[in-house]
Design a protein around this motif. Sequence first.
Motif, PDB file in Angstrom:
ATOM      1  N   GLN A  82       0.867  -1.167   0.000  1.00  0.00           N
ATOM      2  CA  GLN A  82       0.000   0.000   0.000  1.00  0.00           C
ATOM      3  C   GLN A  82       0.909   1.223   0.000  1.00  0.00           C
ATOM      4  N   GLU A 137      -4.389   1.395  13.725  1.00  0.00           N
ATOM      5  CA  GLU A 137      -4.679   1.198  12.304  1.00  0.00           C
ATOM      6  C   GLU A 137      -6.175   0.985  12.117  1.00  0.00           C
ATOM      7  N   TYR A 138      -6.746   1.726  11.180  1.00  0.00           N
ATOM      8  CA  TYR A 138      -8.155   1.614  10.829  1.00  0.00           C
ATOM      9  C   TYR A 138      -8.244   0.923   9.476  1.00  0.00           C
ATOM     10  N   THR A 139      -8.913  -0.223   9.434  1.00  0.00           N
ATOM     11  CA  THR A 139      -9.102  -0.968   8.201  1.00  0.00           C
ATOM     12  C   THR A 139     -10.598  -1.193   8.034  1.00  0.00           C
ATOM     13  N   PHE A 166      -3.003  -4.203   0.090  1.00  0.00           N
ATOM     14  CA  PHE A 166      -3.544  -4.111   1.430  1.00  0.00           C
ATOM     15  C   PHE A 166      -4.102  -2.708   1.566  1.00  0.00           C
ATOM     16  N   ARG A 167      -5.236  -2.552   2.210  1.00  0.00           N
ATOM     17  CA  ARG A 167      -5.830  -1.225   2.302  1.00  0.00           C
ATOM     18  C   ARG A 167      -6.144  -0.847   3.739  1.00  0.00           C
ATOM     19  N   SER A 168      -5.367   0.071   4.269  1.00  0.00           N
ATOM     20  CA  SER A 168      -5.692   0.714   5.536  1.00  0.00           C
ATOM     21  C   SER A 168      -6.351   2.034   5.203  1.00  0.00           C
ATOM     22  N   CYS A 196      -3.439   4.964   9.346  1.00  0.00           N
ATOM     23  CA  CYS A 196      -2.590   4.425  10.416  1.00  0.00           C
ATOM     24  C   CYS A 196      -1.951   5.620  11.113  1.00  0.00           C
ATOM     25  N   GLY A 201     -15.592  -1.254  10.169  1.00  0.00           N
ATOM     26  CA  GLY A 201     -14.339  -1.976  10.056  1.00  0.00           C
ATOM     27  C   GLY A 201     -13.755  -2.230  11.418  1.00  0.00           C
TER      28      GLY A 201
END
Length: 153
Positions: free
Chosen positions: A23, A48-50, A97-99, A102, A137
Amino acid sequence: EKEIHHIRSKLYSMGSYSEPIIQILLTREYEYKNNPIDEEKKFSYFVEYTGITNNDTAWCNHYIKNHVELMKKLPNIKQIVVHTPLAWIYPEGTHIFRSLLCNRVSFQTKRDFDSALKSSVRDEMREDYKKFPRFDGICTHYAMETYSIMAES
């Protein structure tokens, strides 16, 4: 206090993939010149926010404009780093990968970190979280000692 923008890639372990999981992130680093940190060793808290939102830009803007301002008030805070994703055309075969966002807040010692978690500012941050735009999420928290290792060239 100074806001520094960097572009960094976030590369995860290959795991079962034969290609990297990647990412590309924009990094905003808030430094405290009047409150310098020993870069060799510090205590950091990663968040981290996913997940998904109705509007990623509005969600991240709220976070940066409001939540970061509250983090700046944490007692003995030494450093704040916020990473947000950048739109990018990824090479074929790359797993993404997608955050959503962070961040890392850093303190010189674990005692300073513990004090910040017990402060009234943490209560203000919890109240602000309730005002965030909709987010579906997970939010993962990691507390750890952080070391900087510099190789000589």
